[in-house]
Structure formats: C-alpha cells, structure tokens
Design a protein around this motif. Structure first.
Motif, PDB file in Angstrom:
ATOM      1  N   PRO A   1       4.446   3.576  -0.883  1.00 31.25           N
ATOM      2  CA  PRO A   1       5.867   3.506  -2.083  1.00 31.25           C
ATOM      3  C   PRO A   1       6.774   2.977  -1.646  1.00 31.25           C
TER       4      PRO A   1
ATOM      5  N   LYS B   1      -6.840   7.302  -0.895  1.00 30.57           N
ATOM      6  CA  LYS B   1      -5.860   7.888   0.186  1.00 30.57           C
ATOM      7  C   LYS B   1      -6.152   9.058   1.059  1.00 30.57           C
TER       8      LYS B   1
ATOM      9  N   ILE C   1      -7.551   1.098   0.546  1.00 30.22           N
ATOM     10  CA  ILE C   1      -6.526   2.019   0.139  1.00 30.22           C
ATOM     11  C   ILE C   1      -5.565   1.091  -0.587  1.00 30.22           C
TER      12      ILE C   1
ATOM     13  N   ASP D   1      -5.342  -1.097  -3.029  1.00 23.07           N
ATOM     14  CA  ASP D   1      -5.282  -1.013  -4.401  1.00 23.07           C
ATOM     15  C   ASP D   1      -5.905   0.360  -5.039  1.00 23.07           C
ATOM     16  N   HIS D   2      -6.266   1.173  -4.149  1.00 25.93           N
ATOM     17  CA  HIS D   2      -6.864   2.363  -4.551  1.00 25.93           C
ATOM     18  C   HIS D   2      -6.291   3.590  -3.869  1.00 25.93           C
ATOM     19  N   GLU D   3      -5.316   4.153  -4.911  1.00 26.03           N
ATOM     20  CA  GLU D   3      -4.412   5.238  -4.413  1.00 26.03           C
ATOM     21  C   GLU D   3      -5.171   6.608  -4.228  1.00 26.03           C
ATOM     22  N   GLU D   4      -6.395   6.527  -5.084  1.00 20.33           N
ATOM     23  CA  GLU D   4      -7.349   7.614  -5.029  1.00 20.33           C
ATOM     24  C   GLU D   4      -8.036   7.782  -3.852  1.00 20.33           C
TER      25      GLU D   4
ATOM     26  N   THR E   1       0.848  -1.244   0.001  1.00 20.84           N
ATOM     27  CA  THR E   1      -0.060  -0.013  -0.066  1.00 20.84           C
ATOM     28  C   THR E   1       1.014   1.331  -0.053  1.00 20.84           C
TER      29      THR E   1
END
Ligand code: SF4
Ligand code: SF4
Ligand code: FES
Length: 256
Positions: free
Chosen positions: A95, A164, A157, A159-162, A93
């Motif tokens: 970087p 966060k 979050i 698989d959904h960066e958007e 999740t």
C-alpha cells in the motif's frame, strides 16, 4: 553534459493519486534518485521518497522505473535515452503511504512468523562445528538487503491481495530454506514452508531472481532445492513409511 529529462512521477496518498509530468535537469553520472531529489529541491518540495544509503546497501529506495522494480540509487540515468520519458511509480504490491513511499510492513509481519535459528539442546554457542561448504551455502542468502523487490514482483501476491495471508514471498521462503540447510537447526522447516508459508504457490517463474539487486539466485538455490526436499519428505514412499514408524520428535539430532 547536462540535459533536460522528461519524468512522469506518481503522486498521491490514501489510495488516490495520478501520474504528474516534470521536466528536470540531469547531470553526468547521476542516478534516478538524484533526479528525484532535484525535483524535491526545485519543483515538488513535498514529494515523498524513502532512501538512506544511496549506495545500494540499505534497500530503502525500491521503486518501479518504467514498470520494473529497481533501486533508485542504482538506476543510472545513462541507461536511458535523453528523449524517453522516465516513469517512476511506487512498488505495486504494497500500500502507498505517499507518492513513492510504500508501507512494507507486510514483510516484517512475515519475518516475525518464522521461528529463529533453533540449535539442538545441549550444544552451547562456540561448540558448533560446521563444514565450510555449509557455511558458504548460506552466505549467498545473507547478502539480502531487504529491498523487498522480489516480493513486490512475485505474481502470487502482486495482483492478489487475498494470497498475502498464506504466502511469505520469495524473500522469506529463502530465509526458511537457509535455515533448513543449516546443519544445526532442528526446527521442522519443511512442513511449515509448505503448510504455513505457501511454498506450493511458487511456480518457479524466477521473476524474483531477475530483479534481485544482490544477484541472489533465489529460485535456483533456495526455492527449488526447498521444494525438492519437501517432495522427498512427503512423497517418497520410503521416507513416508519411515516417518510413520519413527515419528519425528522436536528433539531431532543435528543434521550434520
Ligand atoms: S519463482 Fe516463485 S517466489 Fe519467485 S517470483 Fe516466481 S512464483 Fe514468486
Ligand atoms: S532477496 Fe534480493 S530482491 Fe529480495 S529482498 Fe533480498 S536483496 Fe531484495
Ligand atoms: S538508498 Fe540505500 S539502497 Fe538505495
């Protein structure tokens, strides 16, 4: 008795990388972090891994072992067979900085967005009086070692960066719930949990609870009760009417 284990470790940085295979010695009583350290010492001196206490208390060595979030220092090699290949990857999740080290600053940003404990005016430190049951209720949440494996595994979050931006993750929704349960905290935690920290995104799958190394019942004891309090506050017609008539001010009286 020692043996040779097959390890597959993710190597890379700046968004580029691949799994690399190693055969490495394992001795009795060792954990995955010991084997990673042996890899560093013997075959891959530049392999990056974050760790600190090696006792399951600092929360630094979170990684994914065979696809599951684990603390490397608490993952006993004896729980794997000698034949299997053990795959070690960084938390998905967050970087990757390098190899197994991730940038977990998302979590610290979320922590900063939560107002700290806010007692009522006029009550000095030392004058707080609490029931033992209120003290005990928050003690479970205070065991958190901030390994962030719960946030790592949460599908909102993962698989959904958007998402966060709008979602604090289970670790910090639990912190909000803890403060909301505090009889002397006067901050409005319920509206902000829902509107600013994304409590509504949580659909109580309990994945966070399953990976918590401190066995905190995040979903059952923090998130679900918090959701119930939000529902009571927002959708109970009597509470709604009461809120309309007696608009709450910042100067609430203690909840005790
Ligand atoms: S219970 Fe809620 S916070 Fe926990 S993993 Fe599931 S969706 Fe995420
Ligand atoms: S609640 Fe558990 S899984 Fe989440 S950060 Fe704290 S110790 Fe780690
Ligand atoms: S090194 Fe501290 S929890 Fe693993």
């Amino acid at each position: 008795m020692g043996y040779k284990a097959k390890f597959r470790v993710w190597r890379g940085e700046a968004g580029e990388g691949a799994l690399e295979d190693f055969v490495v010695e394992v001795n009795e009583g060792e954990v995955v972090l010991d084997v990673i350290h042996r890899l560093q010492a013997t075959q891959a001196p530049d392999l990056a891994v974050r760790w600190n206490c090696k006792a399951g208390k600092c929360g630094s060595c979170s990684m994914e072992i065979n696809g599951k979030p684990r603390l490397g220092c608490m993952a006993r090699m004896s729980t794997f067979t000698e034949e299997e290949t053990i795959t070690v990857t960084p938390m998905r999740t967050f970087p990757v900085i390098k190899d197994l080290v991730t940038d977990v600053s998302f979590n610290y940003e979320k922590a900063r967005e939560i107002p700290s404990f806010t007692p009522p005016k006029g009550v000095a430190p030392g004058e707080y009086r609490m029931q033992q049951v209120d003290v005990e209720r928050s003690q479970e949440f205070r065991k958190c070692i901030e390994c962030f494996m719960c946030n790592n595994v949460c599908h909102v979050i993962r698989d959904h960066e958007e998402n966060k931006q709008a979602f604090a993750g289970p670790r910090f929704l639990m912190r909000i719930a803890e403060l909301d349960m505090h009889p002397y905290d006067v901050e409005d935690r319920q509206n902000s949990a829902q509107d600013e920290h994304g409590l509504g995104y949580c659909n109580i799958t309990k994945c966070c609870t399953e990976v918590c190394p401190e066995h905190i019942k995040i979903t059952d004891n923090a998130l679900i009760p918090m959701k119930e309090r939000v529902v009571d506050r927002r959708y109970d017609p009597l509470v709604w009417l009461g809120n309309k008539i007696f608009r709450r001010t910042k100067e609430k009286t203690p909840k005790a």
